[in-house]
Design a protein around this motif. Structure first.
Motif, PDB file in Angstrom:
ATOM      1  N   ALA A 154       1.150  11.616  -1.843  1.00  9.96           N
ATOM      2  CA  ALA A 154       0.092  10.618  -0.744  1.00  9.96           C
ATOM      3  C   ALA A 154       0.817  11.100   0.646  1.00  9.96           C
ATOM      4  CB  ALA A 154       0.299   9.622  -0.946  1.00  9.96           C
ATOM      5  N   GLN A 155      -0.172  11.853   1.590  1.00  8.38           N
ATOM      6  CA  GLN A 155       0.233  12.121   2.708  1.00  8.38           C
ATOM      7  C   GLN A 155      -0.471  11.388   3.871  1.00  8.38           C
ATOM      8  OE1 GLN A 155      -1.075  16.274   2.941  1.00  8.38           O
ATOM      9  NE2 GLN A 155       0.812  16.848   2.006  1.00  8.38           N
ATOM     10  N   GLY A 179      -0.155  -1.285   7.706  1.00  4.13           N
ATOM     11  CA  GLY A 179      -0.222  -2.340   8.628  1.00  4.13           C
ATOM     12  C   GLY A 179       0.482  -3.616   8.256  1.00  4.13           C
ATOM     13  N   PHE A 180       0.689  -4.382   9.143  1.00  5.83           N
ATOM     14  CA  PHE A 180       1.390  -5.766   8.978  1.00  5.83           C
ATOM     15  C   PHE A 180       0.487  -6.671   9.828  1.00  5.83           C
ATOM     16  CE2 PHE A 180       5.126  -2.601   8.452  1.00  5.83           C
ATOM     17  CZ  PHE A 180       5.845  -3.306   7.572  1.00  5.83           C
ATOM     18  N   ILE A 216       2.319   5.407  10.303  1.00  6.61           N
ATOM     19  CA  ILE A 216       1.940   6.433   9.405  1.00  6.61           C
ATOM     20  C   ILE A 216       3.157   6.907   8.838  1.00  6.61           C
ATOM     21  CG2 ILE A 216       0.947   8.860   9.384  1.00  6.61           C
ATOM     22  CD1 ILE A 216      -0.968   6.680  10.296  1.00  6.61           C
ATOM     23  N   ILE A 217       3.226   6.826   7.493  1.00  2.00           N
ATOM     24  CA  ILE A 217       4.259   7.570   6.754  1.00  2.00           C
ATOM     25  C   ILE A 217       3.730   8.879   6.269  1.00  2.00           C
ATOM     26  CG2 ILE A 217       5.561   7.449   4.524  1.00  2.00           C
ATOM     27  CD1 ILE A 217       5.156   4.301   4.600  1.00  2.00           C
ATOM     28  N   PRO A 218       4.410  10.076   6.990  1.00  2.00           N
ATOM     29  CA  PRO A 218       3.819  11.359   6.675  1.00  2.00           C
ATOM     30  C   PRO A 218       3.690  11.689   5.267  1.00  2.00           C
ATOM     31  CG  PRO A 218       5.546  11.224   8.269  1.00  2.00           C
ATOM     32  CD  PRO A 218       5.776   9.914   7.610  1.00  2.00           C
ATOM     33  N   SER A 219       4.642  11.414   4.448  1.00  2.00           N
ATOM     34  CA  SER A 219       4.655  11.627   2.879  1.00  2.00           C
ATOM     35  C   SER A 219       5.224  10.914   1.933  1.00  2.00           C
ATOM     36  CB  SER A 219       5.199  13.198   2.978  1.00  2.00           C
ATOM     37  OG  SER A 219       5.058  13.594   1.415  1.00  2.00           O
ATOM     38  N   ILE A 220       4.574  10.586   0.966  1.00  2.00           N
ATOM     39  CA  ILE A 220       5.047   9.958  -0.171  1.00  2.00           C
ATOM     40  C   ILE A 220       5.071  10.625  -1.323  1.00  2.00           C
ATOM     41  CG2 ILE A 220       5.381   7.709  -1.433  1.00  2.00           C
ATOM     42  CD1 ILE A 220       3.998   6.407   0.894  1.00  2.00           C
ATOM     43  N   PRO A 221       5.970  11.278  -2.259  1.00  2.00           N
ATOM     44  CA  PRO A 221       5.790  12.172  -3.209  1.00  2.00           C
ATOM     45  C   PRO A 221       5.359  11.096  -4.528  1.00  2.00           C
ATOM     46  CG  PRO A 221       7.801  12.702  -2.074  1.00  2.00           C
ATOM     47  CD  PRO A 221       7.371  11.601  -1.420  1.00  2.00           C
ATOM     48  N   GLY A 222       4.711  11.683  -5.569  1.00  2.00           N
ATOM     49  CA  GLY A 222       4.416  10.954  -6.659  1.00  2.00           C
ATOM     50  C   GLY A 222       5.677  10.392  -7.345  1.00  2.00           C
ATOM     51  N   GLY A 223       5.577   9.166  -7.597  1.00  2.00           N
ATOM     52  CA  GLY A 223       6.651   8.345  -8.314  1.00  2.00           C
ATOM     53  C   GLY A 223       7.687   7.910  -7.124  1.00  2.00           C
ATOM     54  N   GLN A 224       7.631   8.160  -6.068  1.00  2.00           N
ATOM     55  CA  GLN A 224       8.361   7.794  -5.092  1.00  2.00           C
ATOM     56  C   GLN A 224       8.132   6.387  -4.215  1.00  2.00           C
ATOM     57  OE1 GLN A 224      11.855   9.438  -4.915  1.00  2.00           O
ATOM     58  NE2 GLN A 224      11.002  10.219  -6.986  1.00  2.00           N
ATOM     59  N   ALA A 225       8.939   6.286  -3.314  1.00  2.00           N
ATOM     60  CA  ALA A 225       8.710   5.155  -2.415  1.00  2.00           C
ATOM     61  C   ALA A 225       9.068   5.551  -1.026  1.00  2.00           C
ATOM     62  CB  ALA A 225       9.519   3.885  -3.009  1.00  2.00           C
ATOM     63  N   ALA A 226       8.543   4.900   0.055  1.00  2.00           N
ATOM     64  CA  ALA A 226       8.958   5.016   1.394  1.00  2.00           C
ATOM     65  C   ALA A 226       8.966   3.677   2.097  1.00  2.00           C
ATOM     66  CB  ALA A 226       7.754   5.926   2.057  1.00  2.00           C
ATOM     67  N   ILE A 227       9.662   3.527   3.179  1.00  2.00           N
ATOM     68  CA  ILE A 227       9.938   2.264   3.992  1.00  2.00           C
ATOM     69  C   ILE A 227       8.929   2.313   5.212  1.00  2.00           C
ATOM     70  CG2 ILE A 227      11.621   0.839   5.091  1.00  2.00           C
ATOM     71  CD1 ILE A 227      13.640   1.892   2.975  1.00  2.00           C
ATOM     72  N   ALA A 228       8.359   1.181   5.397  1.00  2.00           N
ATOM     73  CA  ALA A 228       7.729   0.735   6.792  1.00  2.00           C
ATOM     74  C   ALA A 228       8.421  -0.533   7.238  1.00  2.00           C
ATOM     75  CB  ALA A 228       6.383   0.791   6.599  1.00  2.00           C
ATOM     76  N   LYS A 229       8.464  -0.628   8.752  1.00  2.00           N
ATOM     77  CA  LYS A 229       9.123  -1.734   9.223  1.00  2.00           C
ATOM     78  C   LYS A 229       8.286  -2.155  10.499  1.00  2.00           C
ATOM     79  CE  LYS A 229      13.855  -0.084   8.182  1.00  2.00           C
ATOM     80  NZ  LYS A 229      14.997   0.183   8.859  1.00  2.00           N
ATOM     81  N   VAL A 230       8.593  -3.296  10.770  1.00  2.00           N
ATOM     82  CA  VAL A 230       8.003  -3.916  12.048  1.00  2.00           C
ATOM     83  C   VAL A 230       8.876  -4.968  12.607  1.00  2.00           C
ATOM     84  CG1 VAL A 230       6.695  -5.766  10.724  1.00  2.00           C
ATOM     85  CG2 VAL A 230       5.707  -4.875  12.790  1.00  2.00           C
ATOM     86  N   ASN A 231       8.817  -4.948  13.752  1.00  2.00           N
ATOM     87  CA  ASN A 231       9.670  -5.873  14.531  1.00  2.00           C
ATOM     88  C   ASN A 231       9.040  -7.250  15.074  1.00  2.00           C
ATOM     89  OD1 ASN A 231      11.419  -7.277  16.513  1.00  2.00           O
ATOM     90  ND2 ASN A 231      11.667  -5.347  17.758  1.00  2.00           N
ATOM     91  N   VAL A 262      -0.476  -4.192   4.370  1.00  2.00           N
ATOM     92  CA  VAL A 262      -1.402  -3.501   3.806  1.00  2.00           C
ATOM     93  C   VAL A 262      -1.316  -2.050   3.986  1.00  2.00           C
ATOM     94  CG1 VAL A 262      -4.102  -3.176   3.705  1.00  2.00           C
ATOM     95  CG2 VAL A 262      -3.128  -5.478   4.406  1.00  2.00           C
ATOM     96  N   VAL A 263      -1.450  -1.359   2.710  1.00  2.00           N
ATOM     97  CA  VAL A 263      -1.302   0.209   2.763  1.00  2.00           C
ATOM     98  C   VAL A 263      -2.706   0.704   2.487  1.00  2.00           C
ATOM     99  CG1 VAL A 263      -0.153   1.908   1.435  1.00  2.00           C
ATOM    100  CG2 VAL A 263       0.958   0.005   1.401  1.00  2.00           C
ATOM    101  N   ASP A 264      -2.743   1.654   3.411  1.00  2.00           N
ATOM    102  CA  ASP A 264      -4.142   2.363   3.573  1.00  2.00           C
ATOM    103  C   ASP A 264      -5.051   1.454   3.706  1.00  2.00           C
ATOM    104  OD1 ASP A 264      -6.044   4.595   3.466  1.00  2.00           O
ATOM    105  OD2 ASP A 264      -6.144   4.478   1.136  1.00  2.00           O
ATOM    106  N   PRO A 265      -5.186   0.533   4.834  1.00  2.00           N
ATOM    107  CA  PRO A 265      -6.362  -0.249   5.042  1.00  2.00           C
ATOM    108  C   PRO A 265      -7.544   0.163   5.432  1.00  2.00           C
ATOM    109  CG  PRO A 265      -4.805   0.067   7.077  1.00  2.00           C
ATOM    110  CD  PRO A 265      -4.102   0.948   5.754  1.00  2.00           C
TER     111      PRO A 265
END
Length: 73
Positions: free
Chosen positions: A8-9, A14-15, A32-47, A62-65
């Motif tokens: 997924a690119q 959104g928080f 924006i998370i540039p890339s999440i390979p299939g079967g993998q995870a990524a981290i998003a943060k908000v202050n 919400v992912v892909d709002p």
């Protein structure tokens, strides 16, 4: 987490303070998370300190709002 088998690119994340479908308010800009390979995870943060006063809140992530990612299944 990308449960699919393909990458997924440009994944938007959104928080929100409160349910965004019921008038919740976004906290900070969409990330924006540039890339999440299939079967993998990524981290998003908000202050939270930058956008909310002290107190108790119900937060939503919400992912892909805007539903721009085409699902492979």
């Amino acid at each position: 987490r990308n449960l699919g088998g393909i990458e997924a690119q440009n994944v938007e994340v959104g928080f929100y303070q409160g349910d965004p479908q019921a008038g919740g308010t976004r906290i900070g800009p969409l990330q924006i998370i540039p890339s999440i390979p299939g079967g993998q995870a990524a981290i998003a943060k908000v202050n939270l300190a930058a956008g909310l006063a002290k107190g108790s809140y119900t937060l939503f992530v919400v992912v892909d709002p805007n539903q721009t990612i085409v699902d492979s299944d």
